[in-house]
Design an enzyme around this catalytic site. Structure first.
Site, PDB file in Angstrom:
ATOM      1  N   THR A  23     105.194  26.314   7.137  1.00 42.40           N
ATOM      2  CA  THR A  23     105.819  27.021   8.251  1.00 42.40           C
ATOM      3  C   THR A  23     104.787  27.228   9.350  1.00 42.40           C
ATOM      4  OG1 THR A  23     107.460  28.135   6.874  1.00 42.40           O
ATOM      5  CG2 THR A  23     106.897  29.188   8.960  1.00 42.40           C
ATOM      6  N   LYS A  53     107.493  22.732   9.119  1.00 44.61           N
ATOM      7  CA  LYS A  53     108.698  23.537   9.382  1.00 44.61           C
ATOM      8  C   LYS A  53     108.482  24.391  10.634  1.00 44.61           C
ATOM      9  CE  LYS A  53     111.813  26.835   7.085  1.00 44.61           C
ATOM     10  NZ  LYS A  53     111.748  27.914   8.085  1.00 44.61           N
TER      11      LYS A  53
END
Length: 431
Positions: A187, A279
């Site tokens: 992320t 992500k």
């Protein structure tokens, strides 16, 4: 030391007094009547503590991106073919991270699931197994890697934040490999903590601060409150079981590395040495750079509109990212999905699979495992119907012919709800 019910051992007493079924009776009845994700949202709102529901439901700042993420799908029309010779059920199977799955959508990895329902991540893992789809586990999960591995032997992706401590990263990656996780998702849109003003107004904390306002809200939601008081306190089981969940803000602030860059990403990929997603992609040039760096999958996401307000709707940037990386790079997209038609549009415009966050968490907060399974059931039926009506019998067929089936038009005020929308049946009605 500030005393609270868990430190006093109240949960050790209450776990032997099985009142959960009694308190959950009304919630189960509401869940049984839910017909769409909008209904599941209302079920979650009625069962969960206000600060917990708002944490789940909110976006950043003025929540412009949150609304835009949903509204963007309304501007995409489905120009369907007729007489396609199809009959239900259709084949919804595909591959995610190279693994066979029965559905082209899955639950995104999300932090702290046990705050929504005592079953937490185990409920989402059971639902993934039930439907034969990918399971995603957050590195800030309140359930351990080993426990998840015992529930589902299906494909799994482990989500990691940009931590400062490389020894912590190595330890977590080793646990994920040992636990049978097939892929890693880094992320990259969480280098600062987003400004979520509902949380500030609610004085959000885990566990509650036991202020008068929070106690009053707890009394209003007895099913959630009894769950919370009759089970062990939350811990972040994937990183350090000694870090209590009430230390989230302090831990994140101490470990998140805003200076994490592409060189750090290269180091991480070398440590993982397997299928990997970046992500938080919303620009074509970043997607190209990620492919060059070694990521195998682009995950188009704006963190559920919870980070940078006025960031673009992911469905709007998806086609440009597909064009930039070409047809052979895997793309996952999440953001704003509320209907099976939304999933259909994303697959048609360049996604290989679609992640859902709020829909399954609404189900979790509404009713644990049964609620998550129902969320998947709803989206599966809606997707099957949409693909059948648009005239595509498989996911591959939808992806190949998709750009010619989805066309954009200008927005209309009639697309969006107003204060009287539910009275007119917007969203399929209410429970």
């Amino acid at each position: 030391m500030v005393l609270n019910p868990h430190k006093l051992g109240v949960h050790k007493l209450l776990k032997h007094i099985p009142l959960n079924a009694m308190f959950d009776g009304p919630a189960k009845a509401r869940l049984a009547k839910a017909v769409n994700i909008a209904d599941l949202r209302l079920c979650a709102k009625q069962r969960a503590h206000k600060m917990v529901f708002d944490y789940l439901d909110a976006g950043a700042d003025d929540e412009i991106s949150l609304r835009r993420g949903k509204d963007a799908y309304s501007e995409l029309e489905m120009h369907f073919h007729i007489l396609s010779g199809l009959k239900p059920p259709l084949d919804l199977s595909t591959k995610i991270f190279g693994k066979d799955v029965k559905l082209p959508f899955f639950g995104c990895p999300t932090a702290g699931n046990r705050m929504f329902h005592w079953e937490g991540e185990t409920a989402a893992a059971k639902a993934a197994k039930h439907h034969g789809t990918l399971y995603g586990l957050s590195s800030l999960a309140t359930t351990g890697i080993t426990e998840i591995g015992a529930i589902t032997d299906g494909p799994k992706v482990f989500q990691l934040y940009v931590w400062k401590d490389r020894e912590l990263v190595k330890d977590v990656l080793a646990k994920a490999k040992e636990g049978g996780f097939d892929a890693l998702a880094l992320t990259v849109d969480f280098t600062w903590y987003g400004n979520r003003e509902r949380d500030i107004r609610n004085d959000f904390s885990i566990p509650p601060k036991y202020s008068v306002a929070q106690v009053v809200e707890a009394i209003k939601k007895p099913a959630w409150t009894y769950d919370f008081l009759s089970h062990d306190a939350y811990k972040y089981e994937c990183i350090n079981t000694e870090v209590p969940a009430d230390s989230l803000a302090a831990f994140v602030n101490s470990q998140i590395s805003p200076e994490f860059d592409w060189r750090d990403a290269e180091w991480l990929l070398g440590e993982w040495n397997g299928p990997s997603a970046v992500k938080g992609v919303c620009r074509p040039d970043d997607a190209v750079k990620a492919v060059e760096t070694g990521f195998t999958t682009m995950w188009v996401s704006n963190h559920g509109a919870r980070q940078l307000d006025t960031s673009p709707a992911t469905i709007d940037v998806l086609p440009s990212i597909r064009e930039a990386v070409g047809p052979d790079v895997e793309i996952i997209m999440d953001g704003g999905v509320q209907r099976g038609t939304d999933i259909c549009k994303a697959l048609a415009l360049g996604a290989d699979s679609v992640g859902v966050g709020k829909p399954y968490l609404y189900g979790l907060a509404a009713g644990g495992t049964d609620g998550v399974i129902k969320a998947y059931d709803i989206l599966k039926v809606e997707l099957d119907r949409a693909m059948g009506l648009i005239g595509t019998g498989t996911v591959d067929d939808l992806k190949k012919r998709g750009p010619g089936l989805i066309k954009r038009r200008g927005a209309s005020a009639r697309d969006y709800p107003d204060r009287n929308a539910y009275e007119r049946g917007y969203g399929g009605g209410v429970i």
